[in-house]
Design a protein around this motif. Structure first.
Motif, PDB file in Angstrom:
ATOM      1  N   ALA A  58       0.832  -1.215   0.000  1.00  0.00           N
ATOM      2  CA  ALA A  58       0.000   0.000   0.000  1.00  0.00           C
ATOM      3  C   ALA A  58       0.858   1.253   0.000  1.00  0.00           C
ATOM      4  O   ALA A  58       0.541   2.249  -0.666  1.00  0.00           O
ATOM      5  CB  ALA A  58      -0.930  -0.012   1.213  1.00  0.00           C
ATOM      6  N   TRP A  59       1.951   1.212   0.777  1.00  0.00           N
ATOM      7  CA  TRP A  59       2.828   2.402   0.830  1.00  0.00           C
ATOM      8  C   TRP A  59       3.439   2.675  -0.557  1.00  0.00           C
ATOM      9  O   TRP A  59       3.484   3.823  -1.004  1.00  0.00           O
ATOM     10  CB  TRP A  59       3.923   2.176   1.864  1.00  0.00           C
ATOM     11  N   CYS A  60       3.913   1.627  -1.208  1.00  0.00           N
ATOM     12  CA  CYS A  60       4.490   1.801  -2.543  1.00  0.00           C
ATOM     13  C   CYS A  60       3.441   2.326  -3.532  1.00  0.00           C
ATOM     14  O   CYS A  60       3.712   3.236  -4.329  1.00  0.00           O
ATOM     15  CB  CYS A  60       5.072   0.480  -3.048  1.00  0.00           C
ATOM     16  N   ASN A  61       2.221   1.783  -3.461  1.00  0.00           N
ATOM     17  CA  ASN A  61       1.179   2.202  -4.390  1.00  0.00           C
ATOM     18  C   ASN A  61       0.760   3.648  -4.145  1.00  0.00           C
ATOM     19  O   ASN A  61       0.340   4.341  -5.083  1.00  0.00           O
ATOM     20  CB  ASN A  61      -0.037   1.286  -4.284  1.00  0.00           C
ATOM     21  N   SER A  62       0.851   4.107  -2.877  1.00  0.00           N
ATOM     22  CA  SER A  62       0.492   5.503  -2.593  1.00  0.00           C
ATOM     23  C   SER A  62       1.398   6.469  -3.334  1.00  0.00           C
ATOM     24  O   SER A  62       1.013   7.610  -3.596  1.00  0.00           O
ATOM     25  CB  SER A  62       0.554   5.770  -1.087  1.00  0.00           C
ATOM     26  N   HIS A  63       2.607   6.020  -3.675  1.00  0.00           N
ATOM     27  CA  HIS A  63       3.522   6.865  -4.451  1.00  0.00           C
ATOM     28  C   HIS A  63       3.472   6.528  -5.935  1.00  0.00           C
ATOM     29  O   HIS A  63       3.526   7.423  -6.791  1.00  0.00           O
ATOM     30  CB  HIS A  63       4.954   6.699  -3.928  1.00  0.00           C
ATOM     31  N   LEU A  64       3.364   5.229  -6.258  1.00  0.00           N
ATOM     32  CA  LEU A  64       3.354   4.830  -7.675  1.00  0.00           C
ATOM     33  C   LEU A  64       2.119   5.353  -8.406  1.00  0.00           C
ATOM     34  O   LEU A  64       2.158   5.585  -9.614  1.00  0.00           O
ATOM     35  CB  LEU A  64       3.425   3.303  -7.788  1.00  0.00           C
TER      36      LEU A  64
ATOM     37  N   LYS B 289       0.984   8.167  -8.347  1.00  0.00           N
ATOM     38  CA  LYS B 289       1.291   9.492  -8.895  1.00  0.00           C
ATOM     39  C   LYS B 289       1.858   9.376 -10.300  1.00  0.00           C
ATOM     40  O   LYS B 289       1.808  10.339 -11.073  1.00  0.00           O
ATOM     41  CB  LYS B 289       2.283  10.227  -7.983  1.00  0.00           C
ATOM     42  N   ALA B 290       2.440   8.221 -10.606  1.00  0.00           N
ATOM     43  CA  ALA B 290       2.979   7.981 -11.953  1.00  0.00           C
ATOM     44  C   ALA B 290       2.010   7.165 -12.789  1.00  0.00           C
ATOM     45  O   ALA B 290       2.361   6.692 -13.873  1.00  0.00           O
ATOM     46  CB  ALA B 290       4.328   7.277 -11.847  1.00  0.00           C
ATOM     47  N   GLY B 291       0.799   6.923 -12.262  1.00  0.00           N
ATOM     48  CA  GLY B 291      -0.217   6.227 -13.031  1.00  0.00           C
ATOM     49  C   GLY B 291      -0.061   4.726 -13.072  1.00  0.00           C
ATOM     50  O   GLY B 291      -0.501   4.096 -14.030  1.00  0.00           O
ATOM     51  N   THR B 292       0.543   4.125 -12.045  1.00  0.00           N
ATOM     52  CA  THR B 292       0.714   2.666 -12.021  1.00  0.00           C
ATOM     53  C   THR B 292       0.617   2.187 -10.581  1.00  0.00           C
ATOM     54  O   THR B 292       0.470   2.982  -9.650  1.00  0.00           O
ATOM     55  CB  THR B 292       2.062   2.274 -12.645  1.00  0.00           C
TER      56      THR B 292
ATOM     57  N   ARG C 297      10.684  -7.397  -9.660  1.00  0.00           N
ATOM     58  CA  ARG C 297      11.764  -8.284 -10.102  1.00  0.00           C
ATOM     59  C   ARG C 297      12.530  -7.716 -11.301  1.00  0.00           C
ATOM     60  O   ARG C 297      13.746  -7.882 -11.380  1.00  0.00           O
ATOM     61  CB  ARG C 297      11.190  -9.660 -10.442  1.00  0.00           C
ATOM     62  N   ASN C 298      11.827  -7.055 -12.224  1.00  0.00           N
ATOM     63  CA  ASN C 298      12.544  -6.514 -13.382  1.00  0.00           C
ATOM     64  C   ASN C 298      13.179  -5.155 -13.110  1.00  0.00           C
ATOM     65  O   ASN C 298      13.868  -4.605 -13.967  1.00  0.00           O
ATOM     66  CB  ASN C 298      11.619  -6.428 -14.596  1.00  0.00           C
ATOM     67  N   GLY C 299      12.944  -4.594 -11.909  1.00  0.00           N
ATOM     68  CA  GLY C 299      13.598  -3.343 -11.503  1.00  0.00           C
ATOM     69  C   GLY C 299      12.956  -2.093 -12.040  1.00  0.00           C
ATOM     70  O   GLY C 299      13.307  -0.985 -11.606  1.00  0.00           O
ATOM     71  N   LEU C 300      12.023  -2.187 -13.010  1.00  0.00           N
ATOM     72  CA  LEU C 300      11.464  -0.989 -13.641  1.00  0.00           C
ATOM     73  C   LEU C 300      10.602  -0.191 -12.672  1.00  0.00           C
ATOM     74  O   LEU C 300      10.773   1.025 -12.511  1.00  0.00           O
ATOM     75  CB  LEU C 300      10.648  -1.387 -14.877  1.00  0.00           C
ATOM     76  N   LYS C 301       9.659  -0.889 -12.012  1.00  0.00           N
ATOM     77  CA  LYS C 301       8.802  -0.171 -11.072  1.00  0.00           C
ATOM     78  C   LYS C 301       9.573   0.238  -9.816  1.00  0.00           C
ATOM     79  O   LYS C 301       9.221   1.222  -9.151  1.00  0.00           O
ATOM     80  CB  LYS C 301       7.587  -1.019 -10.698  1.00  0.00           C
ATOM     81  N   LEU C 302      10.628  -0.491  -9.475  1.00  0.00           N
ATOM     82  CA  LEU C 302      11.460  -0.097  -8.338  1.00  0.00           C
ATOM     83  C   LEU C 302      12.164   1.235  -8.631  1.00  0.00           C
ATOM     84  O   LEU C 302      12.216   2.142  -7.784  1.00  0.00           O
ATOM     85  CB  LEU C 302      12.492  -1.194  -8.047  1.00  0.00           C
ATOM     86  N   MET C 303      12.701   1.364  -9.846  1.00  0.00           N
ATOM     87  CA  MET C 303      13.346   2.631 -10.225  1.00  0.00           C
ATOM     88  C   MET C 303      12.317   3.765 -10.297  1.00  0.00           C
ATOM     89  O   MET C 303      12.591   4.900  -9.877  1.00  0.00           O
ATOM     90  CB  MET C 303      14.045   2.478 -11.576  1.00  0.00           C
TER      91      MET C 303
ATOM     92  N   GLU D 179      12.218   7.329  -8.172  1.00  0.00           N
ATOM     93  CA  GLU D 179      12.123   8.642  -8.826  1.00  0.00           C
ATOM     94  C   GLU D 179      10.956   9.454  -8.274  1.00  0.00           C
ATOM     95  O   GLU D 179      11.063  10.660  -8.077  1.00  0.00           O
ATOM     96  CB  GLU D 179      11.969   8.460 -10.335  1.00  0.00           C
ATOM     97  N   VAL D 180       9.826   8.781  -7.996  1.00  0.00           N
ATOM     98  CA  VAL D 180       8.648   9.500  -7.494  1.00  0.00           C
ATOM     99  C   VAL D 180       8.905  10.045  -6.099  1.00  0.00           C
ATOM    100  O   VAL D 180       8.618  11.211  -5.812  1.00  0.00           O
ATOM    101  CB  VAL D 180       7.419   8.565  -7.503  1.00  0.00           C
ATOM    102  N   ILE D 181       9.469   9.220  -5.201  1.00  0.00           N
ATOM    103  CA  ILE D 181       9.603   9.670  -3.804  1.00  0.00           C
ATOM    104  C   ILE D 181      10.771  10.613  -3.613  1.00  0.00           C
ATOM    105  O   ILE D 181      10.795  11.366  -2.632  1.00  0.00           O
ATOM    106  CB  ILE D 181       9.751   8.461  -2.853  1.00  0.00           C
ATOM    107  N   SER D 182      11.748  10.599  -4.530  1.00  0.00           N
ATOM    108  CA  SER D 182      12.912  11.482  -4.369  1.00  0.00           C
ATOM    109  C   SER D 182      12.827  12.731  -5.223  1.00  0.00           C
ATOM    110  O   SER D 182      13.477  13.727  -4.934  1.00  0.00           O
ATOM    111  CB  SER D 182      14.202  10.732  -4.719  1.00  0.00           C
ATOM    112  N   GLY D 183      12.036  12.680  -6.296  1.00  0.00           N
ATOM    113  CA  GLY D 183      11.979  13.817  -7.210  1.00  0.00           C
ATOM    114  C   GLY D 183      13.204  13.932  -8.091  1.00  0.00           C
ATOM    115  O   GLY D 183      13.411  14.968  -8.714  1.00  0.00           O
TER     116      GLY D 183
END
Length: 863
Positions: free
Chosen positions: A46-52, A54-57, A67-73, A77-81
């Protein structure tokens, strides 16, 4: 909602041993209580989705979707700006490992040591390592920077919770696990900041699941904090997962504590600015002035940006809530936008008063030093003159003197009295200066008063002794008849001349303080006039020397038995020669000091002109930009995006202009260091420029935010650009004062012009919509909202059918109970009375046909 400031640089580094201990506890915790893994999965997802979002995912499975690292990156980017390196788009294992490594490298670059967490484990879907990595991210970006009363991170968050829940019954927050099991802690946090959302008095400690669900539902609905835990998991677990609880609670901190931190900084700063304790020395006051300059240059600007960002965030949140038809967010008492504005105004007022006080204190100390030095010079001159006078007046030399000697003593005494009278003015000046030093609170006033009192006491004794001696000499004078007129004439002329030379030496050595070229030119003119009197004074000196030469000639000519020394005067020829030489020596020294001061005043004048040239350019530039922004905000042509681009260009130009402000600040500092306090070449002061610059920054940020809000409203309500332009044209036409607001009469005229048939009751109803706070004005945003509702009221039959289908949960029919539950009573009764029974497939008793009703309502059926 979580508010993580983008672009902030951190220097915190986790202690490696401490982190290893955390890892060992992680292993033991998972082995001892696997239920914690379930809690952490749900919370961290839920915490990750609260930020993701904002990027529409979003993610569904925390160990699979990273696992593929894309959503992790993307999450980082969203939480750090900040932007991370471009990810690899391939689907091979090494592509995934490369992407995860980029994310881990970024985390490590922020000072976080990742122990036992590798890219291979994340790519392989290792649950424990994935949860550990997400927990590390939460610690770094959501909890680490929490600071409350000298405590930070976990301790700071715990202290904040304790402070906020302290007044509430049955709430005792001691940790991040068992203290939250009854749900009262979460309810207390919400009620403390938003008492309108929850009735704490009706909560039951024996209903923990109900309390937790109530808090989570309210937080999700009104605070934009997603539901991260299940109430049953918290209540039924002997010791809920600390990391999950801490993650969820930190969201409340970020939702509520932004304005509190700014208000706390203002609360700490105002007492410093209101401190008016004066210093005793110029050096100490200069140090205070330097501290104030540092505050202006380094400490205040970030807070101005923070205040502006808070206002923008608040307005954006309100707009989003309004668009979503959700209640407006109301901060807790004392932390509203108006409270911040009021506190900021008090800060500005204290700041202005503090600067004025500093400059006045520097002027006062400068004046004090000048007076003190003048007092010391005059006191030293008088003490030198008065030294030994009492002993002379106490002598009884006239008792054994001849008649000539007694008359000489009498004449000498007359000359002394003349000298004494000449010194009366100096004594009065000494007393007046001492009095002024006391009135100005001079730090060494005790010693000044003591010295002045001694001079005055001595002066009184000299007056008394002088009177007694005159009486004695006058009694003796009857026995003495011969007097040397030449000696008497010498004494009478030498004493005033001696006083004149002493006064001249005082004037030539007197300190001077000037603030303009005209003032120093006046002193130079006076000095030139003094030099013009020197030939006349030299003639007087020659005359006095001639008298003394005549005395010696007479003594030699007539062999008079008397000393060649003058019995009537204490002034000797050597003194006259020495003092005259001193006067001649001081004249060129005075010339040099006056010329140096003239050069300094010319330099100050150049500084004034240099500052004025820049200020006279910057001031109108700022005013021009304010007018351009104002014109841009009311223009009705072009798309809002074009207006936004124009405003962004204005903002870019303003930021680029900052170098001119900094250069002017540098010139202003040079002027202050030169102690220049006025500037006739410009009406602008540095304070005017600063205030105008800050107002310009605030205005452009606010205007951009207003246009963004209009874009959000336009897109959310489906308003066309032509409609938006028509709304703006109507608003501008009836905005008589051209201040972005319509009063009630303006708004009534606008409605009438658009064809509204208004009675008093209908107009009052409309005013409750557009001016709910009763402020007497209608903003453009309220006008747009009203017009949007009015234009949106003309629904089609298909839209009404779609609305009924939502109320009926996608059934082809609707029940009377559903209508009563979802609609106001009068509307529900209207629909029940007029809807025909439904007889189609899947019909149940009491089913109503909303499709036929809607078609008939819009003239598409014969019903």
């Amino acid at each position: 909602m979580n508010q993580i400031e983008p672009g902030v640089q951190y220097n915190y580094v986790y202690d490696e041993d401490e982190y290893m201990i955390q890892e060992e506890e992680w292993d033991r915790d998972l082995l001892l209580d696997p239920a914690w893994e379930k809690q952490q999965r749900k919370t961290f997802t839920a915490w990750c989705n609260s930020h993701l979002r904002k990027a529409g995912t979003q993610i569904e499975n925390i160990e699979e979707d990273f696992r593929n690292g894309l959503k992790l990156m993307l999450l980082l980017e969203v939480i750090s700006g900040e932007r991370l390196p471009k990810p690899d788009r391939g689907k091979m294992r090494f592509h995934k490992i490369a992407n995860v490594n980029k994310a881990l490298d970024y985390i490590a670059s922020k000072g976080v040591k990742l122990v036992s967490i590798g890219a291979e484990e994340i790519v392989d879907g290792n649950v424990k390592m994935t949860l550990g990595m997400i927990w590390t991210i939460i610690l770094r970006f959501a909890i680490q920077d929490i600071s409350v009363e000298e405590t930070s991170a976990k301790e700071g968050l715990l202290l904040w919770c304790q402070r906020k829940t302290a007044p509430y019954r049955n709430v005792n927050i001691q940790n991040f696990h068992t203290s939250w099991k009854d749900g009262l802690g979460l309810c207390a946090l919400i009620h403390r900041h938003r008492p309108d959302l929850i009735d704490y008095s009706k909560l039951n400690k024996d209903d923990p699941i109900g309390n937790i669900n109530l808090a989570m539902e309210i937080a999700e609905k009104h605070l934009d904090i997603p539901k991260m835990l299940d109430a049953e998991d918290i209540v039924n677990t002997p010791k809920p997962d600390e990391r999950a609880i801490m993650t969820y609670v930190s969201c409340f901190y970020h939702a509520f504590a932004g304005a509190e931190q700014l208000l706390e900084w203002i609360r700490r700063t105002i007492p410093w600015l209101e401190n008016r304790t004066p210093e005793k020395t110029m050096q100490a006051m200069q140090k205070k002035l330097e501290d104030f300059r540092d505050y202006r240059r380094k400490h205040k600007p970030p807070k101005v940006q923070e205040k502006c960002q808070l206002e923008i965030n608040f307005n954006t949140l309100q707009t989003k809530l309004r668009i979503s038809n959700r209640p407006a967010f109301m901060p807790s008492e004392g932390k509203m936008v108006s409270d911040i504005a009021g506190a900021w105004q008090r800060l500005e007022q204290a700041e202005k008063g503090y600067e004025e006080w500093l400059l006045n204190e520097i002027r006062r100390l400068e004046r004090l030093e000048h007076l003190a030095e003048k007092f010391r010079q005059k006191a030293s001159t008088h003490e030198t003159w008065a030294y030994g006078k009492e002993q002379i007046l106490l002598q009884k030399d006239y008792e054994s003197a001849s008649l000539t000697e007694v008359r000489a003593l009498l004449r000498k005494h007359e000359a002394f009295e003349s000298d004494l009278a000449a010194h009366q003015d100096r004594v009065e000046q000494i007393a007046a200066i001492a009095q002024e030093l006391n009135e100005l609170d001079y730090h060494d006033a005790v010693n000044v008063n003591d010295r002045c009192q001694k001079i005055c006491d001595q002066w009184d004794r000299l007056g008394t002794l002088t009177q007694k001696r005159r009486e004695a000499l006058e009694r003796t004078e009857k026995l003495l008849e011969t007097i040397d007129q030449l000696h008497l004439e010498f004494a009478k002329r030498a004493a005033p001349f001696n006083n004149w030379m002493e006064g001249a030496m005082e004037d030539l050595q007197d300190m001077f303080i000037v603030h303009s070229i005209e003032e120093i030119q006046s002193l130079i003119t006076a000095h030139e006039q003094f030099k013009a009197t020197l030939p006349e004074a030299d003639g007087e000196r020659q005359s006095i020397l001639a008298i003394q030469n005549e005395v010696e000639k007479v003594i030699q000519s007539y062999s008079i038995r008397v000393s060649s020394s003058n019995p009537y005067s204490a002034v000797t020829m050597d003194e006259l020669r020495n003092k005259w030489g001193k006067v001649k020596q001081l004249v060129p020294v005075r010339d040099q000091s006056l010329q140096e001061e003239l050069a300094r005043q010319h330099a100050n004048e150049r500084l004034r002109r240099q500052f004025a040239a820049q200020a006279n350019a910057i001031g109108p530039w700022i005013q021009n930009k304010m007018e351009e922004i104002a014109r841009s905000s009311i223009q009705i042509t072009g798309a809002l995006e074009d207006q936004m681009n124009q405003l962004k260009q204005y903002e870019h130009n303003i930021i680029n202009y900052k170098n001119n402000i900094d250069k002017l600040e540098g010139d202003h500092q040079l002027i202050q260091e030169a102690l220049v306090f006025d500037n006739k070449h410009t009406n602008y002061t540095m304070e005017h420029i600063r205030v105008g610059w800050e107002l310009l920054l605030t205005t452009i940020a606010r205007t951009i935010n207003e246009v963004e809000t209009q874009i959000l409203t336009r897109d959310a309500k489906g308003i066309t650009q032509e409609q938006m332009n028509e709304f703006r044209a109507s608003f501008n036409h009836f905005d008589r004062r051209k201040n972005g607001l319509m009063d009630h009469e303006d708004f009534r005229a606008c409605l009438i012009s658009m064809g509204y048939d208004l009675g008093e009751a209908e107009f009052a109803r409309i005013m409750t919509l557009v001016d709910p706070n009763g402020q007497g004005t209608v903003t453009f945003q309220s006008f747009i909202d009203f017009m949007t509702r009015e234009t949106a009221d003309t629904d089609t039959a298909e839209q009404v059918i779609a609305s009924f289908r939502i109320l009926a949960s996608d059934k082809p029919y609707i029940l009377a109970e559903e209508l009563r539950r979802e609609l106001p009573p009068d509307q529900a009764q209207y629909c029940i009375k007029r809807m025909p029974p439904y007889s189609g497939p899947g019909s149940v008793p009491g089913a109503l046909d909303y499709t036929a009703f809607s078609s008939a309502l819009y003239g598409e059926s014969d019903l």
